[in-house]
Design an enzyme around this catalytic site. Structure first.
Site, PDB file in Angstrom:
ATOM      1  N   LYS A  14      12.698  -8.049   0.716  1.00 35.78           N
ATOM      2  CA  LYS A  14      12.257  -6.933  -0.141  1.00 35.78           C
ATOM      3  C   LYS A  14      12.972  -5.652   0.277  1.00 35.78           C
ATOM      4  CE  LYS A  14       8.155  -4.095  -1.277  1.00 35.78           C
ATOM      5  NZ  LYS A  14       6.692  -3.928  -1.142  1.00 35.78           N
ATOM      6  N   LYS A  56       0.821   6.599  -4.986  1.00 32.62           N
ATOM      7  CA  LYS A  56       0.078   6.478  -3.733  1.00 32.62           C
ATOM      8  C   LYS A  56      -0.455   7.847  -3.323  1.00 32.62           C
ATOM      9  CE  LYS A  56       2.673   2.635  -1.650  1.00 32.62           C
ATOM     10  NZ  LYS A  56       1.554   1.701  -1.464  1.00 32.62           N
ATOM     11  N   ASP A  97       9.628   0.315   3.457  1.00 32.36           N
ATOM     12  CA  ASP A  97       9.361  -0.764   2.509  1.00 32.36           C
ATOM     13  C   ASP A  97      10.603  -1.616   2.216  1.00 32.36           C
ATOM     14  OD1 ASP A  97       7.297  -2.033   1.252  1.00 32.36           O
ATOM     15  OD2 ASP A  97       7.464  -0.913  -0.619  1.00 32.36           O
ATOM     16  N   GLU A 122       4.785  -3.555  -6.708  1.00 27.91           N
ATOM     17  CA  GLU A 122       6.161  -3.676  -7.180  1.00 27.91           C
ATOM     18  C   GLU A 122       6.972  -4.704  -6.393  1.00 27.91           C
ATOM     19  OE1 GLU A 122       5.285  -1.650  -4.909  1.00 27.91           O
ATOM     20  OE2 GLU A 122       6.899  -1.897  -3.457  1.00 27.91           O
ATOM     21  N   ARG A 173       6.331  -7.739  -5.423  1.00 29.08           N
ATOM     22  CA  ARG A 173       6.334  -9.069  -6.038  1.00 29.08           C
ATOM     23  C   ARG A 173       7.199  -9.111  -7.297  1.00 29.08           C
ATOM     24  NH1 ARG A 173      -0.097  -8.765  -6.387  1.00 29.08           N
ATOM     25  NH2 ARG A 173       0.337  -7.395  -4.624  1.00 29.08           N
TER      26      ARG A 173
HETATM   27  N1  BES Z   1       4.671  -1.604   0.141  1.00 27.56           N
HETATM   28  C1  BES Z   1       3.308  -1.767  -0.199  1.00 27.56           C
HETATM   29  C2  BES Z   1       2.534  -2.546   0.857  1.00 27.56           C
HETATM   30  C3  BES Z   1       2.291  -1.843   2.153  1.00 27.56           C
HETATM   31  C4  BES Z   1       1.156  -1.087   2.313  1.00 27.56           C
HETATM   32  C5  BES Z   1       3.139  -1.997   3.212  1.00 27.56           C
HETATM   33  C6  BES Z   1       0.911  -0.482   3.516  1.00 27.56           C
HETATM   34  C7  BES Z   1       2.894  -1.388   4.405  1.00 27.56           C
HETATM   35  C8  BES Z   1       1.776  -0.637   4.564  1.00 27.56           C
HETATM   36  C9  BES Z   1       3.175  -2.517  -1.514  1.00 27.56           C
HETATM   37  O1  BES Z   1       4.176  -2.307  -2.430  1.00 27.56           O
HETATM   38  C10 BES Z   1       1.905  -2.055  -2.138  1.00 27.56           C
HETATM   39  O2  BES Z   1       1.828  -0.918  -2.487  1.00 27.56           O
HETATM   40  N2  BES Z   1       0.941  -2.961  -2.248  1.00 27.56           N
HETATM   41  C11 BES Z   1      -0.316  -2.638  -2.816  1.00 27.56           C
HETATM   42  C12 BES Z   1      -0.696  -3.758  -3.740  1.00 27.56           C
HETATM   43  C13 BES Z   1      -1.879  -3.465  -4.589  1.00 27.56           C
HETATM   44  C14 BES Z   1      -1.546  -2.372  -5.591  1.00 27.56           C
HETATM   45  C15 BES Z   1      -2.298  -4.713  -5.293  1.00 27.56           C
HETATM   46  C16 BES Z   1      -1.313  -2.516  -1.672  1.00 27.56           C
HETATM   47  O3  BES Z   1      -1.207  -3.267  -0.705  1.00 27.56           O
HETATM   48  O4  BES Z   1      -2.162  -1.649  -1.748  1.00 27.56           O
HETATM   49 ZN    ZN Z   2       5.977  -1.737  -1.685  1.00 31.07          ZN
HETATM   50 MN    MN Z   3       3.766  -0.627  -3.657  1.00 34.71          MN
END
Ligand code: BES
Ligand code: ZN
Ligand code: MN
Length: 516
Positions: A282, A294, A305, A366, A368
């Site tokens: 990724k 966010k 990321d 995003e 996935r």
């Molecule tokens: N890059 C983030 C995941 C992440 C969160 C990595 C915190 C490291 C620390 C990912 O793209 C994301 O935002 N995931 C969301 C998914 C949700 C919207 C279903 C998440 O984990 O909140």
């Molecule tokens: Zn992400």
């Molecule tokens: Mn994200």
């Protein structure tokens, strides 16, 4: 930092710093010196034992004591390192002791160190394991990221050369068994140095902020690696993605000014007919969340990321440097996830490369979306196995913290190979379920699936989403959201899971023939 292995008498060794292990006093009292410490103590007429009996070092794991000018020893300094209780000493303890020694060595003037810890028996591991982890631990502790600071403080440490003690194990001796061990230890040293270089690359890419580490920068790094190690390289541009129909990947990059890239880096270390191990990383160089923005607090951490992408580049670098006899394809979908007038909006429905449609209910899910198109693209390499590596979910951090990466797989043999590599590299993972029962959380009223599955089991439903694009593959997914970087005071990239991936890939090399 240069590394070597030698079998020498610790007391006679000329070195800036002799590093010796000391166990914590047992119930019967008295410190338990390690073999190397005993030899040095004898030459020093009990000087070490005296320091300890006077209570200057507890022997607690990770504690250190620096002595200067010990009579009877050729070393300028002696660094005693506490190993904790002998009975409890294992892999974690060994790594902690190496790290403690490295931290102490960083702050002194010695240019050369002889590390006596490497001769210790660690659980069921042998000398090659101890050598690898000594090198990785030292390099880890000496890593610095100051390329964007104008004032380089503190100044670089003096230590330039490290010799690992092979101890009673007869490095250089003439018997067949000794020769074999020597060869294995030297091989382990080369592997560890190459791995450390790979870890360093991944760490630096992770630490670089998103205005420096753009998708184009990742492509440039891949280009440099390709030149240096004669790798195959192809970089797909936006128009290529459009022509192919990568609607999911394209939907993520829509709000960004930075151009997206799909990097394909090929290392061919085995005969060409050998099916490759495909690693998909990724590469979101910044994840703002997009329209599902966010919160501001700690949003800077979303520069990490692209750690999956960094680990793929680091792993390929390591394998190429050690000339591993394995074929690996690195596949890196790279883009920013930004809001904007053109950005994808919640509810938008996109068509993926393999034809399935996805309702984007949350633009922050995003990872996935870029991975599903990359995974569909992976099929064309006729892979032996596919492993994707992604900072995919906050839910995985909640489930496993910062200790283990989440492992998901549709093939248990593949999962076991990863578990074994992770244990050996001490870059640990924990397997999570991919049961059908979770799939229904991805139901959509308007498309083939939604891109989120609600709060319960968030890391599992993210993996379930990916599993819908890997049905014809032997596939595993590593969620490294909690392990690729640290927050807080020691904020920074860790370079995980490069050590695991290198070991894993070498497992395939061994199956295809010995390393070059
Ligand atoms: N890059 C983030 C995941 C992440 C969160 C990595 C915190 C490291 C620390 C990912 O793209 C994301 O935002 N995931 C969301 C998914 C949700 C919207 C279903 C998440 O984990 O909140
Ligand atoms: Zn992400
Ligand atoms: Mn994200």
């Amino acid at each position: 930092m240069e590394f070597s292995i030698r079998s020498v008498a610790p007391d006679a060794a000329r070195t800036g710093c002799l590093v010796l292990g000391v166990y914590k006093a047992g119930a019967e009292g008295g410190h338990a010196l390690t073999r190397a410490a005993q030899l040095a103590d004898r030459a020093a007429r009990g000087a070490l034992q005296r320091v300890l009996s006077q209570g200057d070092l507890s022997g607690k794991l990770g504690s250190t004591l620096l002595l200067r000018g010990v009579h009877g020893l050729a070393a300028e300094r002696v660094l005693l390192v506490g190993l904790g209780e002998r009975e409890k000493f294992g892999e974690g303890g060994y790594r902690d002791a190496v790290r403690a020694a490295a931290n102490a060595l960083r702050d002194i003037g010695a240019q050369h160190a002889l590390i006596g810890l490497s001769e210790l028996k660690v659980g069921r591991r042998g000398l090659p394991w101890s050598v690898r982890h000594a090198v990785l631990g030292m390099r880890d502790a000496f890593y610095r990221f100051d390329q964007l600071k104008t004032a380089k403080t503190p100044p670089a440490p003096a230590l330039a050369e490290v010799t690992l003690l092979a101890g009673a194990q007869p490095i250089g001796a003439q018997s067949q068994a000794a020769k074999k061990l020597t060869r294995e230890a030297e091989l382990a040293l080369g592997e560890a140095v190459a791995t450390a270089d790979g870890v360093e690359l991944a760490r630096t890419l992770g630490n670089l902020p998103s205005n420096h580490c753009t998708p184009s920068h990742l492509a440039e790094v891949a280009t440099k690696l390709a030149r240096q190690y004669k790798l195959g390289l192809e970089v797909l541009e936006r128009r290529d993605m459009e022509r192919l129909g990568m609607g999911a990947l394209l939907s993520v990059t829509r709000g960004a000014r930075a151009a997206p890239k799909l990097i394909v880096l090929r290392y061919t270390g085995a005969p060409r007919k050998g099916n490759p191990v495909v690693l998909v990383g990724k590469g979101i160089t910044f994840d703002s969340g997009g329209i599902s923005l966010k919160p501001a607090a700690e949003m800077d951490e979303m520069k990490y990321d692209m750690s999956g992408a960094g680990s793929v580049l680091g792993t390929i670098r390591a394998l190429a440097a050690m000339k591993a006899r394995v074929n690996v394809v690195g596949l890196i979908p790279a883009c920013e996830n930004m809001p904007g007038g053109a950005a994808t909006k919640p509810g938008d429905i996109v068509k993926t490369l393999d034809g399935q449609t996805v309702e984007v209910l949350n633009t922050d899910a995003e990872g996935r979306l870029i991975l599903c198109d990359a995974l569909a693209y992976a099929r064309r390499f006729d892979p032996e196995v596919v492993v994707d590596i992604a900072t995919l979910t906050g839910a995985c951090v909640i489930a496993l913290g910062h200790v283990a990466s989440g492992l998901f797989a549709n093939d248990q043999k593949l999962a076991n190979a990863i578990l074994t590599a992770a244990d050996d590299a001490w870059d640990r993972v924990w397997q999570m379920p991919l049961w059908e029962d979770y799939q229904e959380q991805l139901r959509s009223n308007f498309a083939d699936m939604a891109n989120i599955g609600g709060r319960p089991a968030g890391s599992v439903t993210a993996a379930c989403f990916l599993s819908r694009f890997t049905k014809k593959l032997r596939w595993a997914h590593l969620d490294i959201a909690g392990t690729a970087w640290k927050s807080g005071r020691d904020k920074g990239s860790t370079g995980r899971p490069v050590p695991l991936l290198v070991r894993f890939a070498l497992g395939y090399a061994d199956a295809q023939g010995a390393r070059a």
